[in-house]
Design an enzyme around this catalytic site. Structure first.
Site, PDB file in Angstrom:
ATOM      1  N   ALA A   7       0.856  -1.196   0.000  1.00 15.35           N
ATOM      2  CA  ALA A   7       0.000   0.000   0.000  1.00 15.35           C
ATOM      3  C   ALA A   7       0.887   1.241   0.000  1.00 15.35           C
ATOM      4  O   ALA A   7       1.398   1.671   1.045  1.00 15.35           O
ATOM      5  CB  ALA A   7      -0.932  -0.011   1.207  1.00 15.35           C
ATOM      6  N   GLY A   8       1.097   1.805  -1.179  1.00 15.96           N
ATOM      7  CA  GLY A   8       1.896   3.011  -1.325  1.00 15.96           C
ATOM      8  C   GLY A   8       1.013   4.239  -1.393  1.00 15.96           C
ATOM      9  O   GLY A   8      -0.221   4.132  -1.421  1.00 15.96           O
ATOM     10  N   ASN A   9       1.633   5.403  -1.473  1.00 14.05           N
ATOM     11  CA  ASN A   9       0.861   6.657  -1.459  1.00 14.05           C
ATOM     12  C   ASN A   9       0.146   6.931  -2.775  1.00 14.05           C
ATOM     13  O   ASN A   9      -0.711   7.814  -2.817  1.00 14.05           O
ATOM     14  CB  ASN A   9       1.789   7.816  -1.082  1.00 14.05           C
ATOM     15  N   ARG A  11      -0.620   4.034  -5.267  1.00 16.83           N
ATOM     16  CA  ARG A  11      -1.395   2.850  -5.656  1.00 16.83           C
ATOM     17  C   ARG A  11      -1.185   1.687  -4.710  1.00 16.83           C
ATOM     18  O   ARG A  11      -0.176   1.649  -3.982  1.00 16.83           O
ATOM     19  CB  ARG A  11      -0.973   2.380  -7.064  1.00 16.83           C
ATOM     20  N   ALA A 103       7.558   0.855   6.015  1.00 13.74           N
ATOM     21  CA  ALA A 103       7.429  -0.599   5.868  1.00 13.74           C
ATOM     22  C   ALA A 103       7.719  -1.048   4.437  1.00 13.74           C
ATOM     23  O   ALA A 103       8.218  -2.160   4.224  1.00 13.74           O
ATOM     24  CB  ALA A 103       6.024  -1.042   6.287  1.00 13.74           C
ATOM     25  N   ASP A 104       7.475  -0.170   3.464  1.00 15.30           N
ATOM     26  CA  ASP A 104       7.783  -0.534   2.077  1.00 15.30           C
ATOM     27  C   ASP A 104       9.278  -0.619   1.867  1.00 15.30           C
ATOM     28  O   ASP A 104       9.777  -1.522   1.190  1.00 15.30           O
ATOM     29  CB  ASP A 104       7.131   0.440   1.081  1.00 15.30           C
ATOM     30  N   THR A 127       5.794   7.320  -5.354  1.00 13.79           N
ATOM     31  CA  THR A 127       5.340   8.690  -5.075  1.00 13.79           C
ATOM     32  C   THR A 127       6.532   9.523  -4.640  1.00 13.79           C
ATOM     33  O   THR A 127       6.784  10.616  -5.139  1.00 13.79           O
ATOM     34  CB  THR A 127       4.282   8.676  -3.964  1.00 13.79           C
TER      35      THR A 127
HETATM   36  N1  LIG Z   1       0.206   2.134 -14.361  1.00 12.05           N
HETATM   37  C1  LIG Z   1       1.234   3.024 -14.396  1.00 12.05           C
HETATM   38  N2  LIG Z   1       1.816   3.339 -15.552  1.00 12.05           N
HETATM   39  C2  LIG Z   1       2.836   4.220 -15.586  1.00 12.05           C
HETATM   40  N3  LIG Z   1       3.320   4.857 -14.506  1.00 12.05           N
HETATM   41  C3  LIG Z   1       2.769   4.574 -13.353  1.00 12.05           C
HETATM   42  C4  LIG Z   1       1.706   3.646 -13.223  1.00 12.05           C
HETATM   43  N4  LIG Z   1       1.366   3.568 -11.924  1.00 12.05           N
HETATM   44  C5  LIG Z   1       2.204   4.406 -11.280  1.00 12.05           C
HETATM   45  N5  LIG Z   1       3.011   5.029 -12.142  1.00 12.05           N
HETATM   46  C6  LIG Z   1       4.052   5.988 -11.806  1.00 12.05           C
HETATM   47  O1  LIG Z   1       4.703   5.530 -10.628  1.00 12.05           O
HETATM   48  C7  LIG Z   1       4.387   6.361  -9.526  1.00 12.05           C
HETATM   49  C8  LIG Z   1       3.794   5.504  -8.447  1.00 12.05           C
HETATM   50  O2  LIG Z   1       4.497   4.288  -8.412  1.00 12.05           O
HETATM   51  P1  LIG Z   1       4.216   3.292  -7.227  1.00 12.05           P
HETATM   52  O3  LIG Z   1       5.440   2.460  -7.078  1.00 12.05           O
HETATM   53  O4  LIG Z   1       2.913   2.626  -7.427  1.00 12.05           O
HETATM   54  O5  LIG Z   1       4.095   4.345  -6.039  1.00 12.05           O
HETATM   55  P2  LIG Z   1       3.650   4.137  -4.523  1.00 12.05           P
HETATM   56  O6  LIG Z   1       4.338   2.878  -4.050  1.00 12.05           O
HETATM   57  O7  LIG Z   1       4.170   5.408  -3.915  1.00 12.05           O
HETATM   58  O8  LIG Z   1       2.154   4.049  -4.508  1.00 12.05           O
HETATM   59  C9  LIG Z   1       3.390   7.374  -9.995  1.00 12.05           C
HETATM   60  O9  LIG Z   1       3.747   8.641  -9.460  1.00 12.05           O
HETATM   61  C10 LIG Z   1       3.552   7.346 -11.510  1.00 12.05           C
HETATM   62  O10 LIG Z   1       4.595   8.223 -11.856  1.00 12.05           O
HETATM   63  C1  LIG Z   2       9.286   7.424   1.894  1.00 11.09           C
HETATM   64  C2  LIG Z   2       7.896   6.867   1.682  1.00 11.09           C
HETATM   65  C3  LIG Z   2       6.849   7.946   1.685  1.00 11.09           C
HETATM   66  C4  LIG Z   2       7.874   6.171   0.310  1.00 11.09           C
HETATM   67  O1  LIG Z   2       6.561   5.732   0.074  1.00 11.09           O
HETATM   68  P1  LIG Z   2       5.938   5.611  -1.413  1.00 11.09           P
HETATM   69  O2  LIG Z   2       6.603   6.623  -2.264  1.00 11.09           O
HETATM   70  O3  LIG Z   2       6.271   4.221  -1.856  1.00 11.09           O
HETATM   71  O4  LIG Z   2       4.470   5.815  -1.255  1.00 11.09           O
HETATM   72  C5  LIG Z   2       7.588   5.784   2.761  1.00 11.09           C
HETATM   73  O5  LIG Z   2       8.651   4.847   2.787  1.00 11.09           O
HETATM   74  C6  LIG Z   2       7.431   6.364   4.148  1.00 11.09           C
HETATM   75  O6  LIG Z   2       6.389   6.860   4.488  1.00 11.09           O
HETATM   76  N1  LIG Z   2       8.535   6.238   4.994  1.00 11.09           N
HETATM   77  C7  LIG Z   2       8.469   6.664   6.362  1.00 11.09           C
HETATM   78  C8  LIG Z   2       9.642   7.569   6.699  1.00 11.09           C
HETATM   79  C9  LIG Z   2      11.022   6.949   6.455  1.00 11.09           C
HETATM   80  O7  LIG Z   2      11.107   5.901   5.759  1.00 11.09           O
HETATM   81  O8  LIG Z   2      12.019   7.499   6.992  1.00 11.09           O
END
Ligand SMILES: Nc1ncnc2c1ncn2[C@@H]1O[C@H](COP(=O)(O)OP(=O)(O)O)[C@@H](O)[C@H]1O
Ligand SMILES: CC(C)(COP(=O)(O)O)[C@@H](O)C(=O)NCCC(=O)O
Ligand SMILES: [K+]
Length: 248
Positions: A7-9, A11, A103-104, A127
């Site tokens: 669960a990222g910020n 997707r 956690a990611d 993100t």
């Molecule tokens: N289906 C997709 N196709 C192309 N780019 C994507 C897609 N989904 C996400 N992205 C790109 O990757 C970023 C999010 O990647 P992701 O690893 O899912 O982020 P998070 O783990 O922060 O949720 C978005 O900001 C966008 O730039």
């Molecule tokens: C840095 C992050 C926002 C990355 O998350 P993502 O971009 O994958 O949504 C995430 O790992 C987070 O919230 N970390 C907590 C603070 C730290 O890792 O120091």
């Protein structure tokens, strides 16, 4: 059979795997937007009725956590959320306050350790972009956080009078506004990664593992030993599952 959730910020990424299967050998995988959870999760459960365990890593906050837990609870499936500790599965966490690490990032480090036993820079282009240093003996020494590509582009568009949300291209010598913006943001990503990698580049077997939805935006700019890994966070979660091969 397990459902894994990253669960990222931006997707939610998910995969289904048999207990004991090689991490990364998914029966199924996919992704959805936060708001789609109530519809997407029941569909995954319906397609894979054998799911009897859910492991997750959440960095998107409590509201997203609740969005994910609700449909799974309705199916009698509690989510085991990864907690970040000082050590796990052969990785030691040098964060001053270990639990402060996302956690990611922790799951990605555990996945990286599973895939590569040498010195490693673990990059998650999401993100935010993170670049984390993992020693050959499994010590996570520390890492950086910077805005992801889209955040950089949106920051310029949202905070200047004349800059658009650029859909330009990387150029060595950009000669248009949109190419200047895109090139600057991609240089920032690649430069940060290359500067971090420089700390281990002299060590035998040093490797950069690159994951995340935005990895493809700058992967080809990176001048370093690189392996693209889809869903490194999910591989880390699979590594932690009991019975997973090579689990420490
Ligand atoms: N289906 C997709 N196709 C192309 N780019 C994507 C897609 N989904 C996400 N992205 C790109 O990757 C970023 C999010 O990647 P992701 O690893 O899912 O982020 P998070 O783990 O922060 O949720 C978005 O900001 C966008 O730039
Ligand atoms: C840095 C992050 C926002 C990355 O998350 P993502 O971009 O994958 O949504 C995430 O790992 C987070 O919230 N970390 C907590 C603070 C730290 O890792 O120091
Ligand atoms: K925030």
């Amino acid at each position: 059979m397990m459902l894994l959730l990253d669960a990222g910020n931006t997707r939610i990424k998910w995969s289904v795997t048999d207990s004991g299967a090689e991490p990364g050998a998914w029966l199924a995988e996919g992704g959805f937007e936060h708001a789609e959870a109530a519809a997407a999760l029941p569909a995954v459960l319906a397609a894979h009725p054998g799911i009897d365990r859910v492991l997750g890593a959440n960095v998107a906050g409590p509201a997203v956590r609740a969005l994910l837990e609700a449909p799974l609870a309705a199916a009698g499936l509690p989510v085991e959320w990864l907690t970040v500790t000082a050590a796990r599965a052969g990785v030691r966490n040098a964060y001053t306050v270990p639990g402060q690490l996302g956690a990611d990032r922790w799951a990605a480090l555990i996945g990286a350790r599973r895939l590569h036993r040498g010195p490693c820079l673990v990059v998650c282009a999401g993100t935010a972009t993170t670049a984390d240093l993992l020693d050959a003996d499994g010590l996570f020494r520390g890492g950086i956080i910077l805005p992801g590509v889209d955040l950089m582009l949106r920051a310029l568009a949202g905070n200047t009078a004349q800059l658009p949300l650029a859909d330009g291209h990387f150029r060595d010598t950009p000669r248009s506004t949109v190419d200047a913006i895109v090139s600057g943001c991609l240089h920032a990503q690649a430069g940060a990664v290359e500067r971090m990698f420089a700390q281990i580049s002299g060590q035998p077997g040093a490797l950069c593992l690159l994951s995340g939805g935005a990895a493809g935006r700058f992967a080809e700019l990176l001048e370093l030993p690189l392996r693209r890994i889809d869903n490194l966070v999910l591989i880390g979660l699979a590594t932690l599952a009991p019975g997973a091969p090579g689990q420490a």
